[in-house]
Design an enzyme around this catalytic site. Structure first.
Site, short mmCIF file in Angstrom:
data_model
loop_
_atom_site.label_atom_id
_atom_site.label_comp_id
_atom_site.label_asym_id
_atom_site.label_seq_id
_atom_site.Cartn_x
_atom_site.Cartn_y
_atom_site.Cartn_z
N SER A 106 0.78 -1.29 -0.10
CA SER A 106 -0.09 0.23 0.00
C SER A 106 0.82 1.39 0.11
CB SER A 106 -0.97 0.02 1.19
OG SER A 106 -1.64 1.28 1.41
N TYR A 129 -2.73 5.80 -4.39
CA TYR A 129 -4.05 6.67 -4.28
C TYR A 129 -3.49 7.82 -5.25
CZ TYR A 129 -6.22 3.74 -0.86
OH TYR A 129 -6.83 2.73 -0.27
N THR A 155 -5.52 2.60 -7.34
CA THR A 155 -6.65 2.29 -6.60
C THR A 155 -7.63 3.39 -7.05
OG1 THR A 155 -5.89 1.01 -4.80
CG2 THR A 155 -7.95 1.81 -4.48
N LYS A 232 -7.58 -0.86 -9.67
CA LYS A 232 -7.92 -1.70 -8.73
C LYS A 232 -9.35 -1.00 -8.23
CE LYS A 232 -7.61 -3.24 -3.96
NZ LYS A 232 -8.08 -2.32 -2.96
N HIS A 256 -13.34 -2.73 -2.40
CA HIS A 256 -12.39 -2.18 -1.49
C HIS A 256 -12.80 -3.03 -0.02
CE1 HIS A 256 -9.57 1.15 -1.13
NE2 HIS A 256 -9.77 0.88 -0.03
C1 FNR Z 1 -7.93 -2.11 2.80
N1 FNR Z 1 -7.77 -1.99 1.37
C2 FNR Z 1 -6.89 -1.08 0.72
N2 FNR Z 1 -7.00 -1.08 -0.48
C3 FNR Z 1 -5.99 -0.16 -1.51
O1 FNR Z 1 -6.14 -0.21 -2.50
N3 FNR Z 1 -5.12 0.61 -0.66
C4 FNR Z 1 -5.07 0.62 0.64
O2 FNR Z 1 -4.36 1.33 1.41
C5 FNR Z 1 -6.01 -0.43 1.48
N4 FNR Z 1 -6.11 -0.33 3.10
C6 FNR Z 1 -6.95 -1.32 3.49
C7 FNR Z 1 -6.63 -1.42 4.82
C8 FNR Z 1 -7.41 -2.32 5.49
C9 FNR Z 1 -7.34 -2.55 6.77
C10 FNR Z 1 -8.19 -3.29 4.84
C11 FNR Z 1 -9.11 -4.32 5.55
C12 FNR Z 1 -8.43 -3.00 3.54
C13 FNR Z 1 -8.80 -2.69 0.44
C14 FNR Z 1 -7.99 -4.13 0.39
O3 FNR Z 1 -7.08 -3.98 -0.80
C15 FNR Z 1 -8.98 -5.23 -0.55
O4 FNR Z 1 -9.55 -4.69 -1.62
C16 FNR Z 1 -9.81 -5.76 0.66
O5 FNR Z 1 -9.41 -5.65 1.82
C17 FNR Z 1 -10.25 -7.06 0.10
O6 FNR Z 1 -11.26 -7.64 0.91
P1 FNR Z 1 -11.19 -8.74 2.08
O7 FNR Z 1 -10.20 -9.76 1.35
O8 FNR Z 1 -10.55 -7.99 3.24
O9 FNR Z 1 -12.46 -9.16 2.29
#
Ligand code: FNR
Length: 362
Positions: A106, A129, A155, A232, A256
């Site tokens: 990330s 981002y 993203t 994404k 997300h």
């Molecule tokens: C995320 N997600 C996320 N996505 C992204 O593009 N950049 C980010 O910094 C973050 N940060 C983030 C933090 C936390 C704590 C979570 C739980 C999720 C979203 C992540 O990439 C992904 O899309 C989802 O977490 C997928 O779903 P599941 O496997 O958690 O159900």
């Protein structure tokens, strides 16, 4: 209790993390309908098993945008792994490497791009981002290229952070000792400032994310890097076609993890229309709600080339750092191997749409 399934790690994480951190990790936006629907969508897909196909050795290996993987599994980009364990992304990198999984780092990683690369033994991609200060993106891209990252993941479902009610109730702010160390401190300051009834993460995104970005801005990003570009957060055929037209190299079907627009379509439900729209012109990954090897299998049957896993990796980290995150990824790989054997589909190529049947409704 010894964990035998991925969700056993969630119990441990819930007990060991603070209520605020657990709320941030686990929560979705709004009524958390999309969060729940991501899981429920997998339960509506049933496996069609074939027999007598020699499943003595299942072959799970694959390559995605040049990244050689032991199985079609990756760690989804998630901010601040140090919230879950003091070794943060260094532990995750070790776990991904040990299991032959992709690790998407990330933009808000709590370890440096360079230290993560040093801890990694497998492929890394960097997630971005679109921040208002484009020079930050230029700097991150340059550093990722120098450190050997293999792709950029933009993203696109988060022009600002969604309304995550758990974070609002908890007035969630990042602790001072967990920081987005790849970005200059003043740019991140707001995410550490607590205020009643607000989420510092959401406030920060309104300050720093560029909400004006459109498809035509992708050319700017393209000009600044020769790395493959992944989008994404694609959920429709229309946007999938636009991604192809704009020369994107892969898409991740994602909402997300139910953290952005509540009510958005579950990822698995959106997958077939995206796969049909790109018609083989670029690889399609998916994330959201993957908790078993069977879920990975179902994703592949519906056209994904690989899946990303989010929260379970943080549960594993909370349990026991690199070992726990590795155990989670290893368990998913083992379950996928078992699923392929018992479904009579010993190679990834065998996992086509004939391997599943959809039940409509619940
Ligand atoms: C995320 N997600 C996320 N996505 C992204 O593009 N950049 C980010 O910094 C973050 N940060 C983030 C933090 C936390 C704590 C979570 C739980 C999720 C979203 C992540 O990439 C992904 O899309 C989802 O977490 C997928 O779903 P599941 O496997 O958690 O159900």
């Amino acid at each position: 209790m010894e964990p035998f399934r991925v969700e056993d790690y969630a119990e441990f994480a819930r007990a060991s993390l603070s209520a605020e951190v657990w709320g941030f990790v686990q929560g979705g936006s709004g009524a958390e309908w999309t969060l729940a629907a991501n899981r429920a969508a997998y339960d509506r897909v049933r496996l069609r098993t074939r027999v007598l196909t020699d499943v003595s050795r299942c072959d799970l290996g694959t390559t995605v945008l040049g990244a050689r993987l032991a199985s079609p599994l990756g760690v989804a980009p998630m901010a601040y792994h140090r919230l879950a364990h003091p070794d943060g992304e260094l532990a995750t990198a070790a776990a991904a490497g040990a299991t032959g999984s992709l690790f998407v780092v990330s933009i808000f990683a709590s370890e440096t791009i360079e230290d993560i690369a040093a801890a990694a033994t497998g492929p890394l991609w960097l997630q971005l981002y679109w921040l208002r200060q484009r020079e930050i993106l230029v700097d991150l891209i340059r550093r990722a290229e120098a450190a050997g990252y293999g792709a950029l993941v933009l993203t696109v479902d988060a022009p600002r952070v969604g309304r995550r009610l758990r974070d609002l109730r908890n007035a969630f702010a990042l602790p001072q000792d967990v920081r987005a160390v790849n970005i200059a401190e003043p740019v991140m300051a707001a995410s550490h400032e607590s205020a009643d009834g607000t989420s510092a993460i959401e406030r920060h995104s309104r300050e720093q994310f560029d909400q004006t970005v459109t498809w035509s801005d992708l050319a700017w990003l393209r000009e600044r890097s020769s790395l493959p570009l992944v989008l994404k957060g694609i959920l429709t055929a229309e946007d999938a076609r636009l991604a192809v037209e704009h020369g994107v190299d892969a898409v991740v079907v994602s909402n997300h993890g139910g953290r952005q627009l509540d009510g958005a379509v579950p990822s698995l439900d959106a997958l077939p229309e995206v796969v049909a729209a790109v018609a083989g012109r670029l690889p399609v990954l998916v994330d959201g709600g993957v908790r078993t090897g069977g879920d990975v299998f179902k994703s592949l049957a519906l056209g994904a080339c690989a899946v990303l896993v989010g929260r379970p990796v943080l549960w594993g980290l909370a349990h026991s750092g690199a070992a726990g995150a590795g155990a989670v990824l290893g368990l998913l790989r083992e379950e996928l191997d078992n699923c392929m054997a018992l479904a009579g589909r010993p190679t990834l190529a065998d996992i086509d749409s004939s391997a599943v049947v959809l039940r409509q409704g619940f």
